[in-house]
Motif scaffolding. Structure first.
Motif, mmCIF file in Angstrom:
data_model
loop_
_atom_site.group_PDB
_atom_site.id
_atom_site.type_symbol
_atom_site.label_atom_id
_atom_site.label_comp_id
_atom_site.label_asym_id
_atom_site.label_seq_id
_atom_site.Cartn_x
_atom_site.Cartn_y
_atom_site.Cartn_z
ATOM 1 N N ALA A 277 46.196 54.591 47.083
ATOM 2 C CA ALA A 277 46.045 53.589 48.138
ATOM 3 C C ALA A 277 47.211 53.655 49.115
ATOM 4 N N SER A 278 48.401 53.807 48.598
ATOM 5 C CA SER A 278 49.589 53.876 49.460
ATOM 6 C C SER A 278 49.532 55.083 50.386
ATOM 7 N N GLN A 279 49.107 56.224 49.860
ATOM 8 C CA GLN A 279 49.029 57.430 50.677
ATOM 9 C C GLN A 279 47.965 57.299 51.764
ATOM 10 N N LEU A 280 46.866 56.657 51.443
ATOM 11 C CA LEU A 280 45.826 56.446 52.449
ATOM 12 C C LEU A 280 46.331 55.526 53.552
ATOM 13 N N GLY A 281 47.106 54.525 53.160
ATOM 14 C CA GLY A 281 47.691 53.653 54.168
ATOM 15 C C GLY A 281 48.660 54.395 55.061
ATOM 16 N N ARG A 282 49.405 55.299 54.477
ATOM 17 C CA ARG A 282 50.376 56.072 55.249
ATOM 18 C C ARG A 282 49.679 56.962 56.280
ATOM 19 N N LEU A 283 48.468 57.394 55.960
ATOM 20 C CA LEU A 283 47.730 58.257 56.884
ATOM 21 C C LEU A 283 47.146 57.480 58.061
ATOM 22 N N GLY A 284 47.087 56.150 57.923
ATOM 23 C CA GLY A 284 46.644 55.324 59.036
ATOM 24 C C GLY A 284 45.203 55.574 59.448
ATOM 25 N N PRO A 285 44.922 55.580 60.753
ATOM 26 C CA PRO A 285 43.539 55.694 61.232
ATOM 27 C C PRO A 285 42.832 56.974 60.812
ATOM 28 N N SER A 286 43.594 58.014 60.509
ATOM 29 C CA SER A 286 42.952 59.262 60.080
ATOM 30 C C SER A 286 42.294 59.116 58.709
ATOM 31 N N ALA A 287 42.595 58.006 58.006
ATOM 32 C CA ALA A 287 41.981 57.753 56.698
ATOM 33 C C ALA A 287 40.829 56.762 56.803
ATOM 34 N N ASP A 289 37.707 57.077 56.885
ATOM 35 C CA ASP A 289 36.580 57.330 55.991
ATOM 36 C C ASP A 289 36.801 56.772 54.591
ATOM 37 N N ALA A 290 38.044 56.413 54.282
ATOM 38 C CA ALA A 290 38.351 55.891 52.947
ATOM 39 C C ALA A 290 38.179 54.373 52.862
ATOM 40 N N GLU A 291 37.791 53.735 53.956
ATOM 41 C CA GLU A 291 37.686 52.266 53.963
ATOM 42 C C GLU A 291 36.782 51.725 52.860
ATOM 43 N N PRO A 292 35.588 52.284 52.656
ATOM 44 C CA PRO A 292 34.733 51.740 51.585
ATOM 45 C C PRO A 292 35.412 51.780 50.216
ATOM 46 N N ALA A 293 36.084 52.885 49.911
ATOM 47 C CA ALA A 293 36.760 52.999 48.626
ATOM 48 C C ALA A 293 37.921 52.020 48.520
ATOM 49 N N LEU A 294 38.622 51.798 49.630
ATOM 50 C CA LEU A 294 39.730 50.853 49.627
ATOM 51 C C LEU A 294 39.241 49.415 49.499
ATOM 52 N N VAL A 295 38.130 49.112 50.141
ATOM 53 C CA VAL A 295 37.545 47.774 50.014
ATOM 54 C C VAL A 295 37.210 47.495 48.551
ATOM 55 N N GLU A 296 36.666 48.479 47.902
ATOM 56 C CA GLU A 296 36.361 48.327 46.477
ATOM 57 C C GLU A 296 37.644 48.160 45.666
ATOM 58 N N ALA A 297 38.702 48.889 46.064
ATOM 59 C CA ALA A 297 39.957 48.826 45.331
ATOM 60 C C ALA A 297 40.664 47.484 45.494
ATOM 61 N N VAL A 298 40.320 46.736 46.524
ATOM 62 C CA VAL A 298 40.903 45.410 46.715
ATOM 63 C C VAL A 298 40.517 44.482 45.559
ATOM 64 N N SER A 299 39.475 44.831 44.839
ATOM 65 C CA SER A 299 39.053 44.042 43.678
ATOM 66 C C SER A 299 39.480 44.695 42.365
ATOM 67 N N ASP A 300 40.401 45.640 42.438
ATOM 68 C CA ASP A 300 40.868 46.332 41.239
ATOM 69 C C ASP A 300 41.431 45.330 40.228
ATOM 70 N N ALA A 310 44.912 46.581 49.913
ATOM 71 C CA ALA A 310 44.833 45.642 51.040
ATOM 72 C C ALA A 310 45.798 46.050 52.150
ATOM 73 N N LYS A 311 46.985 46.462 51.773
ATOM 74 C CA LYS A 311 47.972 46.900 52.756
ATOM 75 C C LYS A 311 47.485 48.141 53.498
ATOM 76 N N ALA A 312 46.867 49.058 52.758
ATOM 77 C CA ALA A 312 46.349 50.284 53.379
ATOM 78 C C ALA A 312 45.241 49.957 54.376
ATOM 79 N N LEU A 313 44.385 49.040 54.005
ATOM 80 C CA LEU A 313 43.303 48.653 54.920
ATOM 81 C C LEU A 313 43.858 48.053 56.207
ATOM 82 N N ARG A 314 44.880 47.226 56.076
ATOM 83 C CA ARG A 314 45.463 46.639 57.272
ATOM 84 C C ARG A 314 46.033 47.713 58.179
ATOM 85 N N LYS A 315 46.724 48.701 57.589
ATOM 86 C CA LYS A 315 47.316 49.782 58.388
ATOM 87 C C LYS A 315 46.239 50.589 59.107
#
Length: 322
Positions: A277-287, A289-300, A310-315
């Motif tokens: 999740a942290s690495q996806l956030g670091r990639l910013g808008p280029s990530a 396509d990972a939004e659906p997976a991150l949304v699911e991870a918010v309920s981890d 959640a932080k990655a999604l905001r970024k």
């Protein structure tokens, strides 16, 4: 070829770190002309001479008029270590491969001062000095790990010498610190065939030293997307440290690794999921396509994973709106 020479940038940090305590490095070299720094090479204060050599190296090829003085400084056995070391580094940056320059640098590979040997090897690589190959080969077993790594990088720069990769692989596996870290970083910069460097770097993701793991991860990122298939091995292994390092490598690879990082969000290890999740956030808008997976991870089930997702999604979303 220039990519392998950038290995030297990492090793130069060692040299600069050694100088940082007794000497300051004001960023003022560009404020004076080359002629001024040439005159400073004759100053009584060694700190002035050292900084003059550094300044001339920063000017690069434009400072060719300083080559005779810098060559003399390198070859002066009674000269100060800092002065000789930086003069050798400067000669590599200036890039004038005169016979006297190459001969002096080659002879300096036998110096009793490790810092002089390190920078002489680096400079010879930059100068693509073929006549120095035998002397560089002899430095592959140097007592100083940084000398070994610089010699190997130089051999690769000069003629893609197979011994370079073999030596770096050996240092990563069996070398003493800081050798494994430096060698791992070097393997990522050489531009060697993927099959020649990736197995060693992937294995290094499980190294006991965290600095080596980080260096290997970044090196795999420099190798690029071609290293992604090999990262499945540590990602599915038993070592948490190796799994996390594999995810970090994906982050260094960049947007091409978004799908793999999304998959890592489902890993059975919470530390791996958090790292993904942290690495996806670091990639910013280029990530994106990972939004659906991150949304699911918010309920981890793990709070740290939820927060990282959640932080990655905001970024990703905030960057997309700009």
């Amino acid at each position: 070829m220039q990519a392998s020479i950038r290995v030297v940038g990492l090793l130069l940090l060692l040299h600069r770190a050694a100088l940082a305590a007794p000497l300051e490095m004001p960023a003022r070299w560009q404020q004076e002309p080359i002629a001024f720094w040439c005159d400073q090479l004759q100053a009584e204060d060694v700190r002035q001479r050292w900084y003059a050599a550094y300044a001339l190296g920063q000017y690069g090829p434009a400072a060719a008029e300083a080559v005779p003085q810098l060559t003399a400084a390198v070859g002066n056995l009674k000269g100060h270590e800092y002065e000789r070391t930086t003069a050798a580094w400067a000669l590599g940056r200036i890039g004038v491969a005169w016979q006297t320059v190459v001969a002096t640098l080659t002879e300096s590979l036998g110096s009793q001062l490790p810092s002089v040997r390190r920078n002489a090897a680096e400079a010879l690589g930059r100068l693509e000095a073929k006549t120095a190959v035998p002397a560089l080969l002899a430095r592959l077993d140097d007592s100083d790990p940084a000398v070994c790594v610089n010699a190997a990088a130089a051999l690769w720069s000069i003629d893609r010498h197979r011994s370079a990769v073999v030596s770096l692989e050996r240092i990563v596996r069996d070398g003493k610190a800081p050798g494994p870290r430096l060698a791992a970083a070097a393997l990522g910069c050489l531009g060697a065939p993927v099959e020649a460097v990736v197995p060693t770097l992937v294995a290094a993701l499980g190294h006991g030293d965290a600095d080596v793991r980080r260096a290997a991860a970044r090196a795999l990122g420099q190798v690029g997307p071609e290293s992604l298939p090999a990262l499945k091995i540590p990602l599915e292994g038993s070592s948490e440290a190796a799994r996390v390092a594999a995810v970090q490598a994906m982050g260094w690879i960049g947007p091409d690794a978004v799908r793999a990082l999304s998959y890592a969000l489902k890993n059975d290890n919470a530390a791996v999921r958090r790292a993904a999740a942290s690495q996806l956030g670091r990639l910013g808008p280029s990530a994106h396509d990972a939004e659906p997976a991150l949304v699911e991870a918010v309920s981890d089930r793990n709070i740290e994973v939820r927060e990282a997702a959640a932080k990655a999604l905001r970024k990703i979303r905030d960057s997309t709106k700009r």
